[in-house]
Motif scaffolding. Structure first.
Motif, PDB file in Angstrom:
ATOM      1  N   PRO A 104       0.961  -0.894  -0.140  1.00  0.00           N
ATOM      2  CA  PRO A 104       0.411   0.063  -0.164  1.00  0.00           C
ATOM      3  C   PRO A 104       0.456   1.231   0.112  1.00  0.00           C
ATOM      4  N   ALA A 109      -3.737   2.627   5.278  1.00  0.00           N
ATOM      5  CA  ALA A 109      -3.072   1.434   4.824  1.00  0.00           C
ATOM      6  C   ALA A 109      -1.614   1.264   4.829  1.00  0.00           C
ATOM      7  N   ARG A 112      -0.042   1.786   8.067  1.00  0.00           N
ATOM      8  CA  ARG A 112      -0.158   0.128   9.026  1.00  0.00           C
ATOM      9  C   ARG A 112       1.173  -0.627   8.310  1.00  0.00           C
ATOM     10  N   HIS A 113       1.215  -0.582   7.231  1.00  0.00           N
ATOM     11  CA  HIS A 113       2.768  -1.837   6.807  1.00  0.00           C
ATOM     12  C   HIS A 113       3.576  -0.730   7.242  1.00  0.00           C
ATOM     13  N   GLU A 182      -8.044   1.996  -3.222  1.00  0.00           N
ATOM     14  CA  GLU A 182      -8.907   0.918  -1.661  1.00  0.00           C
ATOM     15  C   GLU A 182      -7.361   0.035  -1.167  1.00  0.00           C
ATOM     16  N   ASP A 183      -7.888  -0.400   0.097  1.00  0.00           N
ATOM     17  CA  ASP A 183      -6.943  -0.603   0.886  1.00  0.00           C
ATOM     18  C   ASP A 183      -5.097   0.098   0.651  1.00  0.00           C
ATOM     19  N   GLY A 184      -5.632   0.943   0.384  1.00  0.00           N
ATOM     20  CA  GLY A 184      -3.815   2.286   0.189  1.00  0.00           C
ATOM     21  C   GLY A 184      -2.894   2.103  -1.530  1.00  0.00           C
ATOM     22  N   ARG A 185      -4.368   1.569  -1.855  1.00  0.00           N
ATOM     23  CA  ARG A 185      -4.360   0.959  -3.804  1.00  0.00           C
ATOM     24  C   ARG A 185      -4.553   1.786  -4.380  1.00  0.00           C
TER      25      ARG A 185
END
Length: 196
Positions: A104, A109, A112-113, A182-185
């Motif tokens: 991401p 996101a 978190r990564h 979506e979800d950092g992407r």
């Protein structure tokens, strides 16, 4: 001698990883694959024990002994994520699985990564410091003062990783204008509304 062992361990790690994935997806030997993949840290454990015996046998401590300890620290801290990364790519290439998504890049996101990477680095550094200290305490080898610079290097790596993770938490990276995320992407782009 220790340099040869470090190189052999590095080659063995990637060969066993490749064999583990090949037996899983090409030969469909799941049990053999699991044994090979679970055995990856054993390679680095054996390298560390040989390093300990080398120092106890009268060798002068050098940076390569500390490097051998860091292999085991890396294997514990990063090993599972390296196996997951390689597994997803091998599955896509040879097992008909989906293309693995990139890491991401935006928002929570990404934060978190970065904290996951930071946690792996902290675990790896803590284990490596413990192992290097064990090499100093459990041997009478001359030259162990060279290990002190590894403490600084590991501390700096941990500090940098923590600062990077914190920066993405405090100042999250925003996606480009018009991106569908979506979800950092980025998964698509919004079509601009036509004017009447």
């Amino acid at each position: 001698m220790i340099v040869t062992l470090v190189l052999a361990a590095e080659v063995a790690f990637w060969v066993v990883l490749g064999l583990g994935l090949a037996t899983r997806y090409l030969l469909r030997w799941r049990t053999v694959s699991t044994v090979l993949l679970v055995g990856l840290p054993v390679i680095d454990l054996v390298l560390f024990l040989l390093t300990l015996f080398d120092l106890r046998g009268g060798a002068t401590a050098s940076w390569t002994h500390a490097l051998a300890a860091s292999y085991l620290g890396f294997s514990v801290g990063y090993g599972p994520s390296v196996v997951r990364w390689a597994d997803a790519r091998f599955l896509h290439r040879f097992g008909g699985g989906p293309k693995p998504p990139p890491a991401p890049k935006y928002g929570a996101a990404r934060s978190r990564h970065e904290w996951q990477v930071c946690r792996r680095t902290l675990v790896s550094a803590a284990i490596t410091v413990t192992l290097i200290t064990a090499l100093k305490v459990c041997t009478d080898a001359p030259g162990t003062e060279v290990f002190t610079q590894w403490y600084w290097k590991l501390g700096l790596a941990a500090l940098i990783n923590t600062a990077v993770a914190a920066s993405f938490t405090i100042w999250p990276k925003e996606p480009p204008a018009g991106a569908i995320v979506e979800d950092g992407r980025v998964v698509g782009w919004k079509i601009p509304e036509s004017r009447p």
